[in-house]
Design a protein around this motif. Sequence first.
Motif, PDB file in Angstrom:
ATOM      1  N   ALA A 404       0.846  -1.192   0.000  1.00 16.57           N
ATOM      2  CA  ALA A 404       0.000   0.000   0.000  1.00 16.57           C
ATOM      3  C   ALA A 404       0.878   1.238   0.000  1.00 16.57           C
ATOM      4  N   SER A 405       0.218   2.387   0.012  1.00 16.00           N
ATOM      5  CA  SER A 405       0.907   3.681   0.067  1.00 16.00           C
ATOM      6  C   SER A 405       0.625   4.319   1.415  1.00 16.00           C
ATOM      7  N   GLY A 406       1.683   4.479   2.240  1.00 13.12           N
ATOM      8  CA  GLY A 406       1.533   5.091   3.556  1.00 13.12           C
ATOM      9  C   GLY A 406       1.564   6.602   3.482  1.00 13.12           C
ATOM     10  N   LYS A 407       0.844   7.229   4.414  1.00 16.21           N
ATOM     11  CA  LYS A 407       0.752   8.693   4.450  1.00 16.21           C
ATOM     12  C   LYS A 407       1.346   9.205   5.750  1.00 16.21           C
ATOM     13  N   ARG A 408       2.391  10.051   5.628  1.00 17.38           N
ATOM     14  CA  ARG A 408       3.037  10.628   6.804  1.00 17.38           C
ATOM     15  C   ARG A 408       2.243  11.835   7.320  1.00 17.38           C
TER      16      ARG A 408
END
Length: 726
Positions: A404-408
Amino acid sequence: MTSLSRHQAMGYLQQKTQADMNRYMLSLQQTLDRYKDLPRLLSTHSELINTLLYDWSNDAQMRANLYLEQVNDVIGASDSYLMNEEGLTVSASNWSKDASFVGRDFAFRPYFQDAIQGRPGRYFALGTTSKKRGYFFSYPVEHRGNIIGAVVVKIDLNEIETDWSDVSTDLVVSDEDGVIFISTRKDWKFHTLTPLLETDIQRIYQSMRYGDYPLASLNIIKREQRDDGSQLITLVDADTVRNGALDGKKSAEFLLQSSSVEDAGYTVSILASMKPVHKQVLNAVILAAFVYIALVLLVMVVTSRRRIVKERTRFNLREIQTLERNESRIRDIIDNTQAGLITLDKEGRVESFNPTAEKLFGYSEEQVKHQYFSLFLSQADRRVCWQHITQAALSELPDLFIEASGKRQDGSYFPIEVSIGKMHREDTKHYIVTIHDITQRKEYELALQNSQAELEIRVHERTIDLTYANEKIREEMDLHKNTQNELIQTAKLAVLGQMSAGINHELNQPLTAIRAYADNARQFLKMNRPESAATNLSEISQLTERMAKIIHPLKEFARKTSGHAESVSMQSVKEGAMSIMYGRLGREKVSINWPKNLDSCYVLGDIVRIEQVMVNLISNAMQAMETQENKKIDILLSSQDAKLILQVRDYGPGIPEEELERVFEPFYTTKKAGQGLGLGLSISYRIIDSLGGELSVSNHPEGGAVFTLSLPADSARDSTQQLTSL
């Protein structure tokens, strides 16, 4: 501790009251918006216009009275009435009542003055006849460009006032002078939050806006301005305060927040009681005292029994130390693992957040506790994880493992591996989430792809023999492009021919009428009737405007393409296509439903070519419905993956499933002989492909064909974000 409790309680109270005020403002605005366009609609009704044009004491007035009475019952307004250009009421919905408005002069009201000057009016005041509060909407009544009167709709705001049920907060709505005209406290009405100047009071009295109410200020004895714009006020219900004494009346402290609605001319304020804040501070003090007393008692008990429980305490101490060492060892493993570990409750909210996860996402554990896990994922990946958590709570599912694509916290994204597993603790289902940063792996994959690309370049460089073939291909592509442009021009000429035939037919009628009006005007001049002649000349002028509008599509269609991609407004595309098609649409009685907010949507392309594609799609839709009585075309707009998607649906018989793949082939057509060569869709397909978009076709489940047009959105205009509300 007291200061912290007060600060937290004030923050919560401020957020709650701000949300309550926004909700109330939305409700108030929605209620007013239901009625704001009604005067404009009523102003076009022939009964009302005839009443103003002719003697309003005859039957025309009675018909207008009955019509306004019927409209008023349907829309649920307080009163609806019609005034002539002097401000005299000629018809009203309450014509049969004792307090009828008929014959009364309201020329002094600002809403009438706005309407008679050609503007819609909005105004709050006490009715001079009914003595009841009302919000007035007005609109001018025009006839042949002249304002001959005004229509007014009055609504009762008691319903809005009684909807509020929170006993801990009070709401007030004040006008531009600060006079309260809506309040959840009856005794605050027609008061002000700040004292008025004597000149302002006299001006308001002279306008008869609030009758003979004294317009006194609320008895605020203390006012403290806060940094966030809100105020802390101390309010006393007593009429007077002498020497600081409150005359036996108890004061109340409120948090005051206000927000102005400029277009509507009023301000909404909310007063929240500070009692919950004081109560929370008191509870904190009591809790601290209780903890202190409990500690003192505990020390006394431990001291008195120390000798008896010494060995037990030592044994317990060894057990505690052992447990602490075990917990410390487990904590060290968790804290020093290279993976982010997050535990969630049964609803998917964060319970713990190890240091590795803090480094990955930039949040501290305290910041994210009780937040939903979807906070750390991109919008595209949230649905999969959320479905797994909700379904796993109802049935036994294997662990989820996805990329997946993590969001900081700073809004940046990075690639991650996510594993969501179940764990049981104290008979309650929880989840443990393992996060691995795979940025380096993705970089390796990208490097591998780059290496493969470099290898392909080397192979390409060594394949010299292909150069000549490539040049030949380019020449053929240029030739194909020239052929495509010629086909596009041919299609435009075909449409131009159809338009010319329709325009020739539509020009005959106004030309005939112009000749008749000119002959009549000449006869009227001979008969010394210049006014009748002027009327005929005016009709000739309107007919020439109509002829110019009929010819306008030829000018629009003759525009040349810019030849390169540029930012194109979809509103301009709509106006251009409708300008070209307007004559055919009127003749064939076809209605088109366009989407809203087109003026905020932009794509990259060529406006002339996009307009030509839209004209082709609309023309095909019209021809597909030529045998139907009700002809309608629906156009829908959406966005996906930085693309703007336009769908054109007709309500015709659709396209046979076995022929869907052939629709964009050259010379394929289902039209009758003489209606086309079958090049329109093929040319449209090539135009959209040359602009970096896609054109496809399908059948709607409820009937009719749907052509889907996809074009790259203009990222500089940020149109894809503006489409989220469509």
